[in-house]
Design a protein around this motif. Structure first.
Motif, PDB file in Angstrom:
ATOM      1  N   LYS A 117      17.308   8.067   1.641  1.00 21.56           N
ATOM      2  CA  LYS A 117      17.472   7.547   2.967  1.00 21.56           C
ATOM      3  C   LYS A 117      15.820   7.266   3.463  1.00 21.56           C
ATOM      4  N   GLY A 150      13.388   5.835   5.810  1.00 21.54           N
ATOM      5  CA  GLY A 150      13.084   5.674   7.247  1.00 21.54           C
ATOM      6  C   GLY A 150      12.253   4.514   7.736  1.00 21.54           C
ATOM      7  N   CYS A 151      11.954   4.358   8.723  1.00 19.54           N
ATOM      8  CA  CYS A 151      11.158   2.996   9.301  1.00 19.54           C
ATOM      9  C   CYS A 151       9.492   3.227   9.137  1.00 19.54           C
ATOM     10  N   LYS A 152       9.295   4.276   8.875  1.00 18.09           N
ATOM     11  CA  LYS A 152       7.557   4.865   9.107  1.00 18.09           C
ATOM     12  C   LYS A 152       7.124   3.998   7.943  1.00 18.09           C
ATOM     13  N   LYS A 153       5.758   3.728   8.172  1.00 19.43           N
ATOM     14  CA  LYS A 153       4.976   3.036   7.154  1.00 19.43           C
ATOM     15  C   LYS A 153       4.504   3.801   5.922  1.00 19.43           C
TER      16      LYS A 153
END
Length: 464
Positions: free
Chosen positions: A85, A87-90
């Motif tokens: 999964k 995420g949208c983090k950098k």
């Protein structure tokens, strides 16, 4: 021919009630009966996503109506491989940056990938850089406490410098030691000097009222240990074979010693049991003469527990035959039973007498005494046989010693006969010395002795 219902069943599609295939004659005739029947709704369990049909058939079947597992299972994820999964983090950035290892003293610089947030921090593996704290002494301390006639100050300084450089690796210290400028020292000498200096410094620098822990190195023990290892390593194959032979003979001697001790204990038990049984019989006879009438009225006479045979007590409720008390227990071997029967036959005693109270008690005591005499006689024959064997070995040992003496006296004269060598006679004498402790009896000799002891019967039996 496949119908629409078969296709829907294969594709696992829900079908209507009217789509049941082509209409036949029976359907038209029995249409009223079908309407009368009540349709019962059955609970259906949906196959989890990703599970094969065969696996699901093991858990639930429409034909067998097997119930599903009682324990709930999490089928939300299915039986597929769980994906990561994201995420949208950098993503945290990595950077190619230089670093230096504090363990190195040359100031070498290396490069590696590292997270940008850790830039400027110390090298993470620097915590494994453990160094040995070698004590440092002054000129005054050396002159007051550390002076030794066998060591100079320059030589002691050189030793401590090497210990600090190589972290007390004394094998490396001994290899790099300057044997040309200083005396030739062994590894034990270097260790002894180093630990003596450290102990004196620790004792001097410790505060008053405290007892510091001082490590003491035993150089003499270390030298003896290495000398023994050197001797063990430099043994010849003949010496190794001789040691293995001696170890095997020692094990044989210990085994025979244990067997003799066990036989002696068994013999002592038999003698003690015979004495105890005799005393018990005398005491019972005296008590029986005084209280015979009272015992007959109150209780039955109990069978005394003898040392030869332990007859079972019949204390269970119900009717039992008195002749059962005359039956020999299963613990008595067949050889003893045959010996008892042979002795009773020779003495003219009936093997199955009339089982009255007095006869049962006396007959059991007689057979118990016969077994005890049989065991004592067997033990006596064993001891006599071992005594003869030891006597023969002792005579052979004396003859072997005399032959060695005669051969040494007549070694100067030339003889045409071929005499055995002195080494052969000595090895034979050594084997006899080792084996003189006593060898275990062979199975054939035991069988012959047991048959002889069983055949020799008791000619006269004292009646109680």
């Amino acid at each position: 021919m496949a119908t629409g219902a078969d296709v829907r069943d294969i594709l696992e599609l829900a079908g209507g009630d009217n789509d049941s295939g082509p209409i036949s004659k029976k359907d038209i005739i029995n249409s009223d009966r079908k309407k009368a029947k009540k349709v019962t709704e059955t609970l259906t369990f949906k196959r989890p996503e990703g599970m094969h049909r065969e696996v699901y058939a093991l858990l639930y079947s429409d034909k067998n109506r097997d119930a599903p597992p009682l324990l709930p299972s999490d089928t939300t994820q299915g039986y597929r491989t769980v994906k990561a999964k994201l995420g949208c983090k950098k993503v945290r950035p990595w950077k190619w940056m230089p670093f230096s290892n504090p363990a190195r003293k040359d100031g070498a610089i290396f490069h590696h990938w590292r997270r940008a947030a850790e830039e400027g921090k110390d090298y993470p593996f620097a915590r494994f850089n453990k160094t040995v704290q070698v004590p440092v002494y002054s000129e005054q301390e050396y002159q007051m406490y550390l002076h030794d006639d066998g060591w100079t100050k320059a030589e002691t300084d050189h030793l401590f410098d090497l210990c600090k450089r190589f972290d007390l690796r004394f094998i490396v210290v001994h290899d790099r030691y300057d044997h040309q400028q200083y005396r030739k020292r062994s590894v034990e000498d270097l260790k002894e000097r180093y630990y003596n200096v450290c102990g004196k410094l620790t004792k001097v620098r410790a505060g008053t009222g405290t007892e510091p822990k001082i490590y003491i190195f035993d150089a003499g023990h270390e030298r003896r240990r290495k000398e023994q290892l050197e001797r063990l390593f430099s043994r010849t194959p003949e010496q190794v074979a001789e040691e293995e032979y001696l170890i095997q003979e020692l094990r044989k001697i210990e085994t025979r010693k244990k067997e003799r001790e066990k036989k002696a204990q068994d013999l002592q038990k038999l003698i003690t049991a015979a004495d105890t049984t005799t005393e018990m019989r005398r005491a019972e006879r005296k008590a029986t003469k005084k209280k015979l009438a009272q015992k007959r009225e109150t209780e039955k006479p109990a069978v005394p527990e003898t040392a030869g045979i332990k007859f079972p007590d019949f204390k269970s409720a119900g009717v039992s035959l008195r002749s059962q008390r005359m039956k020999l227990p299963s613990s008595v071997g067949q050889k003893k039973i045959k010996a008892i029967e042979q002795i009773l036959t020779e003495q003219g005693v009936d093997l199955n007498p009339m089982p009255t109270e007095e006869i049962v008690q006396m007959f059991n005591e007689l057979r118990s005494d016969l077994v005890l005499v049989y065991e004592l006689k067997q033990a006596y024959s064993n001891c006599e046989y071992e005594q003869q064997m030891l006597r023969h070995r002792y005579d052979a040992l004396l003859k072997a010693g005399g032959a060695v003496t005669l051969l040494s006296e007549s070694s100067g004269a030339a003889d045409s006969q071929s005499w055995p060598s002195v080494d052969d006679i000595k090895t034979e004498a050594k084997e006899q010395i080792i084996d003189v402790v006593g060898a275990p009896l062979t199975p054939n000799s035991r069988k012959r002795r047991e048959s002889a002891s069983s055949s020799s019967s008791i000619k006269k039996v004292k009646k109680p």
